[in-house]
Scaffold this motif. Structure first.
Motif, mmCIF file in Angstrom:
data_model
loop_
_atom_site.group_PDB
_atom_site.id
_atom_site.type_symbol
_atom_site.label_atom_id
_atom_site.label_comp_id
_atom_site.label_asym_id
_atom_site.label_seq_id
_atom_site.Cartn_x
_atom_site.Cartn_y
_atom_site.Cartn_z
ATOM 1 N N LYS A 142 0.842 -1.197 0.000
ATOM 2 C CA LYS A 142 0.000 0.000 0.000
ATOM 3 C C LYS A 142 0.878 1.247 0.000
ATOM 4 O O LYS A 142 2.050 1.213 0.403
ATOM 5 C CB LYS A 142 -0.910 0.017 1.230
ATOM 6 C CG LYS A 142 -0.147 0.037 2.558
ATOM 7 C CD LYS A 142 -1.082 0.064 3.759
ATOM 8 C CE LYS A 142 -0.293 0.114 5.070
ATOM 9 N NZ LYS A 142 -1.192 0.214 6.257
ATOM 10 N N GLY A 143 0.298 2.360 -0.464
ATOM 11 C CA GLY A 143 0.917 3.673 -0.330
ATOM 12 C C GLY A 143 2.285 3.817 -0.952
ATOM 13 O O GLY A 143 2.583 3.293 -2.030
ATOM 14 N N ASP B 295 4.868 3.514 3.629
ATOM 15 C CA ASP B 295 3.771 2.642 4.050
ATOM 16 C C ASP B 295 4.130 1.172 3.884
ATOM 17 O O ASP B 295 3.576 0.308 4.570
ATOM 18 C CB ASP B 295 2.522 2.937 3.214
ATOM 19 C CG ASP B 295 2.094 4.389 3.316
ATOM 20 O OD1 ASP B 295 1.541 4.756 4.367
ATOM 21 O OD2 ASP B 295 2.327 5.157 2.358
ATOM 22 N N THR B 296 5.032 0.884 2.933
ATOM 23 C CA THR B 296 5.463 -0.492 2.667
ATOM 24 C C THR B 296 6.966 -0.494 2.409
ATOM 25 O O THR B 296 7.476 0.370 1.696
ATOM 26 C CB THR B 296 4.763 -1.068 1.414
ATOM 27 O OG1 THR B 296 3.351 -0.902 1.529
ATOM 28 C CG2 THR B 296 5.090 -2.540 1.236
ATOM 29 N N LYS C 203 6.040 3.753 8.447
ATOM 30 C CA LYS C 203 5.048 4.413 9.294
ATOM 31 C C LYS C 203 4.410 3.373 10.206
ATOM 32 O O LYS C 203 4.420 2.181 9.895
ATOM 33 C CB LYS C 203 3.972 5.056 8.417
ATOM 34 C CG LYS C 203 4.470 6.134 7.473
ATOM 35 C CD LYS C 203 3.343 6.611 6.568
ATOM 36 C CE LYS C 203 3.839 7.631 5.549
ATOM 37 N NZ LYS C 203 2.758 8.059 4.628
ATOM 38 N N GLY D 148 2.621 0.122 9.036
ATOM 39 C CA GLY D 148 3.173 -0.202 7.727
ATOM 40 C C GLY D 148 3.667 -1.637 7.699
ATOM 41 O O GLY D 148 3.918 -2.258 8.739
#
Length: 238
Positions: free
Chosen positions: A42-43, A96-97, A122, A125
Motif C-alpha cells: 500500500k501507499g 507505508d510499505t 510508518k 506499515g
C-alpha cells in the motif's frame, strides 16, 4: 573487494517457465510473493535491494510511489538511490510499505537492514521480505547467510516488528528436485569423465524439465516444508 556495478538481475518474471532449471523455486516463491503483495502492499513503497525492479507490475494499483535503493546500479539502470541496506539516507516513518526480495542473505549486517526497514516504516506499515533457506553460493564473496523461519522471526521481532505470516516456498520434494537440477547444472573442470558425461546428457536431453514435472507433482501430493527452499515473510510495524 568492491561490488561490481551493472550486475545482471532478474528483469522479467513472466519468462520463468518449466524449461527453466530454477523453475521449482520460482513456482512457489513467485506465487507466495505475489499473494503477499496483493494482500499487504500500500501507499509509498521502498524496495531495499531493488535491482531491476522485476516485480514492479505486481504493484500496479496497489501503491502510490515506488522508490528503489541498492548498493550498486543494476543492469537495467533501475536503482533510484545508491546506499547500503543498513544505512539508508531517508527520513523516519516515510513509507507505508518496505519490500525486499532475495537480498538479506547478501547483507553482512542483516539486523541493521531489518532495523532500517522498521525505522523507515510508518506505524501499521508492512515489511514484505523474502530470503533463502536452501540455495547454492552466488554473487560470491557477498553471500553470507541462510534463514530458517525461526531466524526470520527472531531478527524481525528483535527490531520491534509483529509477525503477520511466514510462508515456505516449496516443500521437501521440490527442494530435492531443485538440488538435482543444480547438481547437474554446476560445472567442475576437474570432474571425472563419467560424471562429466552424465552431466552432458542431462543438459543435452533437457532432463531438468522432467525433474521439474516429477518433483512438482510429488511436492503437491506430499507437501512437507521441513526442508523448504525459501520464505516469504510479512511483518507489521506496531
Amino acid at each position: 573487494m568492491k561490488r561490481a556495478d551493472n550486475l545482471a538481475r532478474l528483469t522479467n518474471v513472466e519468462k520463468i517457465d518449466i524449461s527453466n532449471t530454477n523453475y521449482l523455486v520460482y513456482l512457489y516463491f513467485h506465487r507466495e510473493l505475489n499473494t503477499a503483495i496483493q494482500k499487504y502492499a500500500k501507499g509509498k513503497l521502498l524496495d531495499i535491494g531493488c535491482g531491476n525492479k522485476p516485480y514492479g507490475d505486481w504493484f500496479e494499483s496497489k501503491i502510490t510511489e515506488y522508490i528503489g535503493c541498492d548498493i550498486v546500479q543494476s543492469s537495467a539502470n533501475q536503482v533510484d538511490l545508491l546506499c547500503k541496506a543498513n544505512n539508508i539516507p531517508l527520513e523516519n516513518e516515510s513509507f507505508d510499505t518496505v519490500f525486499s526480495t532475495q537480498v538479506i542473505e547478501h547483507v553482512e549486517d542483516h539486523q541493521g537492514m531489518v532495523n532500517e526497514a522498521y525505522r523507515l516504516l510508518k506505524p501499521d506499515g508492512y515489511f514484505v521480505l523474502s530470503g533463502p533457506m536452501y540455495w547454492n553460493l552466488h554473487e560470491e564473496p557477498y553471500d553470507f547467510f541462510r534463514f530458517t523461519k525461526h531466524g526470520f522471526k527472531y531478527i524481525l521481532e528483535k527490531a520491534g516488528f509483529e509477525i503477520c505470516e511466514i510462508t515456505p516456498n516449496g516443500g521437501a520434494w521440490a527442494t530435492l528436485g531443485q538440488v538435482i537440477n543444480h547438481t547437474f547444472e554446476f560445472r567442475n573442470p576437474n570432474v571425472n569423465i563419467v560424471v562429466k558425461g552424465l552431466k552432458y546428457l542431462f543438459r543435452k536431453l533437457r532432463i531438468h524439465i522432467l525433474v521439474n514435472r516429477i518433483f512438482r507433482y510429488l511436492d503437491k501430493k506430499d507437501f512437507n516444508p521441513i526442508n523448504t527452499m525459501n520464505y516469504v515473510v510479512v511483518a507489521r510495524k506496531k
